[in-house]
Design a protein around this motif. Structure first.
Motif, short mmCIF file in Angstrom:
data_model
loop_
_atom_site.label_atom_id
_atom_site.label_comp_id
_atom_site.label_asym_id
_atom_site.label_seq_id
_atom_site.Cartn_x
_atom_site.Cartn_y
_atom_site.Cartn_z
N GLU A 1 38.05 32.63 38.49
CA GLU A 1 38.77 32.04 39.96
C GLU A 1 39.55 33.07 40.50
N ARG B 1 36.89 35.92 41.89
CA ARG B 1 36.22 35.22 43.01
C ARG B 1 37.28 35.46 44.34
N GLU C 1 37.53 38.88 45.41
CA GLU C 1 36.58 39.51 46.15
C GLU C 1 36.39 38.90 47.44
N TYR D 1 30.03 32.81 49.44
CA TYR D 1 31.07 32.19 48.81
C TYR D 1 31.29 30.85 49.70
N GLU E 1 36.19 27.92 48.07
CA GLU E 1 37.01 29.09 47.37
C GLU E 1 37.81 29.85 48.83
#
Length: 222
Positions: A23, A26, A29, A88, A92
């Protein structure tokens, strides 16, 4: 990799740890992609005006690159749509601190703002500070910061520490200022040992971080 070279067997990570690390990766990113988006927006019409404003304030061309300054356009979903298009999920993106949710809509947290990426000690983008630009007369907050996220805790982050930490050891001192611009402009001089609290209260955790590099602290709040 080092353990493998040394012939050391590392204990297996449990599934919960792996899930948390996945997580965090991510979210990193997402924030990195958002930073690139904001940097690109400096080339837009309003972004260019923001860039001119920063240059009039004394920001050098080198600082634009090293501090990765950017601009958030005055649109409700420009960043959100960009990140969705790149695969995405909205959940998130919200967890990365980039959205505001109401009962009726979801929109970008940062709009019509000069963007200052905030880096952790490793130089990874973990959050943002946004200074209003172009709507100063709309009774909006001058600065908006990323809220608390799994990557960003304002009481545990010092703006510019990733760049200043070696110089702090070298000079055996740290100059602590209040904001993003104070740090950037000071760093363009011989004062490379400058970090900022980003307009928040100085915390015991931040003091412990600074003490790792020097016990000599100079306060230069404006």
């Amino acid at each position: 990799q080092l353990a493998q070279k040394a012939g050391v067997e590392l204990p297996q990570r449990d599934s919960a740890f792996v899930r948390v690390e996945s997580e965090r990766k991510r979210l990193q990113e997402i924030l990195e992609l958002a930073s690139r988006f904001f940097e690109k927006q400096l080339e837009s019409k309003l972004g260019f005006l923001a860039k001119e404003y920063l240059m009039r304030r004394g920001v050098s061309r080198e600082s634009f690159l090293s501090w990765r300054l950017g601009y958030a356009p005055d649109t409700k979903r420009a960043l959100l749509d960009f990140l969705l298009e790149n695969g995405y999920r909205e959940q998130e993106i919200g967890k990365a601190g980039l959205l505001v949710r109401t009962d009726v809509s979801v929109y970008d947290r940062f709009r019509s703002r000069i963007m200052f990426p905030v880096f952790n000690l490793q130089g990874v983008v973990v959050g943002f500070g946004g200074r209003i630009f172009g709507k100063e007369d709309k009774d909006l907050a001058k600065y908006v910061n990323t809220p608390g996220t799994p990557l960003y805790d304002k009481g545990k982050i010092l703006y510019g520490l990733d760049k200043a930490k070696l110089e702090m050891r070298k000079q055996d001192s740290c100059i602590l200022v209040e904001g993003y611009m104070d740090t950037i402009l000071a760093s363009q001089t011989t004062a490379k040992n400058v970090v900022a609290t980003s307009g928040t209260a100085l915390t015991p955790h931040q003091l412990k971080m600074l003490k790792r590099y020097s016990e000599n602290l100079v306060l230069a709040f404006d």
